[in-house]
Design a protein around this motif. Sequence first.
Motif, PDB file in Angstrom:
ATOM      1  N   LYS A 161       0.858  -1.115   0.078  1.00 49.30           N
ATOM      2  CA  LYS A 161       0.100  -0.017  -0.063  1.00 49.30           C
ATOM      3  C   LYS A 161       0.887   1.296   0.035  1.00 49.30           C
ATOM      4  CE  LYS A 161      -3.740   2.466   2.576  1.00 49.30           C
ATOM      5  NZ  LYS A 161      -3.036   3.665   2.289  1.00 49.30           N
ATOM      6  N   ALA A 178      -2.394   7.044   0.347  1.00 48.60           N
ATOM      7  CA  ALA A 178      -3.387   7.924  -0.525  1.00 48.60           C
ATOM      8  C   ALA A 178      -3.969   6.695  -1.584  1.00 48.60           C
ATOM      9  CB  ALA A 178      -3.134   8.992  -1.041  1.00 48.60           C
ATOM     10  N   GLU A 179      -3.573   5.618  -1.490  1.00 51.33           N
ATOM     11  CA  GLU A 179      -4.013   4.522  -2.513  1.00 51.33           C
ATOM     12  C   GLU A 179      -4.590   3.315  -1.597  1.00 51.33           C
ATOM     13  OE1 GLU A 179      -0.684   5.270  -5.989  1.00 51.33           O
ATOM     14  OE2 GLU A 179      -1.297   3.541  -5.253  1.00 51.33           O
ATOM     15  N   GLY A 180      -5.504   2.334  -2.247  1.00 49.83           N
ATOM     16  CA  GLY A 180      -5.566   1.196  -1.848  1.00 49.83           C
ATOM     17  C   GLY A 180      -4.646   0.126  -1.745  1.00 49.83           C
ATOM     18  N   PRO A 181      -4.627  -0.784  -0.893  1.00 51.81           N
ATOM     19  CA  PRO A 181      -3.869  -1.886  -1.103  1.00 51.81           C
ATOM     20  C   PRO A 181      -3.606  -2.642  -2.412  1.00 51.81           C
ATOM     21  CG  PRO A 181      -4.950  -2.155   0.937  1.00 51.81           C
ATOM     22  CD  PRO A 181      -5.893  -1.050  -0.073  1.00 51.81           C
ATOM     23  N   GLN A 193     -14.369   4.152  -5.737  1.00 51.91           N
ATOM     24  CA  GLN A 193     -14.852   4.614  -4.517  1.00 51.91           C
ATOM     25  C   GLN A 193     -15.046   5.888  -4.563  1.00 51.91           C
ATOM     26  OE1 GLN A 193     -12.379   2.055  -1.565  1.00 51.91           O
ATOM     27  NE2 GLN A 193     -14.107   3.100  -0.561  1.00 51.91           N
ATOM     28  N   ARG A 240     -13.783  10.819  -2.486  1.00 53.37           N
ATOM     29  CA  ARG A 240     -12.353  10.366  -2.120  1.00 53.37           C
ATOM     30  C   ARG A 240     -11.990  10.937  -0.692  1.00 53.37           C
ATOM     31  NH1 ARG A 240      -7.685   8.868  -4.766  1.00 53.37           N
ATOM     32  NH2 ARG A 240      -7.055   8.430  -2.798  1.00 53.37           N
ATOM     33  N   LEU A 257      -6.091  -2.760   8.623  1.00 49.26           N
ATOM     34  CA  LEU A 257      -7.380  -2.837   8.165  1.00 49.26           C
ATOM     35  C   LEU A 257      -8.331  -3.516   8.713  1.00 49.26           C
ATOM     36  CD1 LEU A 257      -5.964  -3.134   4.435  1.00 49.26           C
ATOM     37  CD2 LEU A 257      -7.669  -1.354   4.958  1.00 49.26           C
ATOM     38  N   PHE A 310     -12.056   1.428   3.054  1.00 49.06           N
ATOM     39  CA  PHE A 310     -12.038   0.857   1.950  1.00 49.06           C
ATOM     40  C   PHE A 310     -12.799  -0.026   1.577  1.00 49.06           C
ATOM     41  CE2 PHE A 310      -7.785   2.550   0.970  1.00 49.06           C
ATOM     42  CZ  PHE A 310      -7.166   3.038   2.319  1.00 49.06           C
ATOM     43  N   CYS A 311     -13.208  -0.073   0.130  1.00 46.18           N
ATOM     44  CA  CYS A 311     -14.216  -1.238  -0.639  1.00 46.18           C
ATOM     45  C   CYS A 311     -13.051  -2.088  -1.408  1.00 46.18           C
ATOM     46  CB  CYS A 311     -15.068  -0.394  -1.308  1.00 46.18           C
ATOM     47  SG  CYS A 311     -16.025  -1.504  -2.434  1.00 46.18           S
ATOM     48  N   PHE A 337      -8.829  -3.655  -4.260  1.00 44.91           N
ATOM     49  CA  PHE A 337      -9.504  -2.397  -3.444  1.00 44.91           C
ATOM     50  C   PHE A 337      -9.290  -1.289  -4.355  1.00 44.91           C
ATOM     51  CE2 PHE A 337      -9.141  -3.669   0.786  1.00 44.91           C
ATOM     52  CZ  PHE A 337      -8.337  -4.965   0.725  1.00 44.91           C
ATOM     53  N   GLY A 338     -10.375  -0.411  -3.860  1.00 52.62           N
ATOM     54  CA  GLY A 338     -10.513   0.865  -4.259  1.00 52.62           C
ATOM     55  C   GLY A 338      -9.571   2.034  -3.725  1.00 52.62           C
ATOM     56  N   SER A 339      -9.553   3.223  -3.993  1.00 53.86           N
ATOM     57  CA  SER A 339      -8.563   3.955  -3.305  1.00 53.86           C
ATOM     58  C   SER A 339      -9.045   4.337  -2.070  1.00 53.86           C
ATOM     59  CB  SER A 339      -8.357   5.242  -4.324  1.00 53.86           C
ATOM     60  OG  SER A 339      -7.801   4.813  -5.414  1.00 53.86           O
ATOM     61  N   GLY A 340     -10.193   4.317  -1.744  1.00 59.30           N
ATOM     62  CA  GLY A 340     -10.694   4.515  -0.023  1.00 59.30           C
ATOM     63  C   GLY A 340     -11.570   5.861  -0.355  1.00 59.30           C
TER      64      GLY A 340
END
Lengths: 112, 114
Positions: A38, A41-44, B6, B9, B43, B91-92, B105-108
């Motif tokens: 990760k 500011a990004e998703g895993p 997502q 932001r 998470l 996060f999705c 994953f999305g960027s949250g």
Amino acid sequence: DQQVKQNSPSLSVQEGRISILNCDYTNSMFDYFLWYKKYPAEGPTFLISISSIKDKNEDGRFTVFLNKSAKHLSLHIVPSQPGDSAVYFCAASNTNAGKSTFGDGTTLTVKP
Amino acid sequence: NAGVMQNPRHLVRRRGQEARLRCSPMKGHSHVYWYRQLPEEGLKFMVYLQKENIIDESGMPKERFSAEFPKEGPSILRIQQVVRGDSAAYFCASSPFTGGEKLFFGSGTQLSVL
């Protein structure tokens, strides 16, 4: 009750050397293990995985080792590169349950 | 081929307001997961949904939180009467299969409660 533990919050290595990230789990029902990377500011993003029927899985510079008797897995990155600097999450799941349980992450810093 | 989307932001809410977080899974994925990351923590699983069904909500707080994944449209995570402790990154993730496979994953959504 944390079922997946990453005991080292941070790790710093020199470029070109090996990075070893560790993960322990307590739930013997877990049969599938994954590592995610990760950036801020990004998703895993998925990195590499291993099934409980194996003890090693390799993909380029990344190798995951699984020791079922010790309930321990590790991620080896060799050689380490500055672009590998990120937070690494270990995750575990039971293939009949769906959800993955994550550790708290290890922040890897690779110094040029 | 778009990834997991997502929005928003960033979301700022005052205490007591409602927060709605949206997630569109990858095309062809019918399994959606919501995770929450509190500051300096990992998470934490919240809920797992398939189309129109909640499969596992063992990580959802008992009150104020709900999730849905309707037949048409995105998955929604809804937080009613937000409190400061709800401030976190949400996060999705989606997957095409069940069974603990890798997640996309999305960027949250970064929720800030004032």
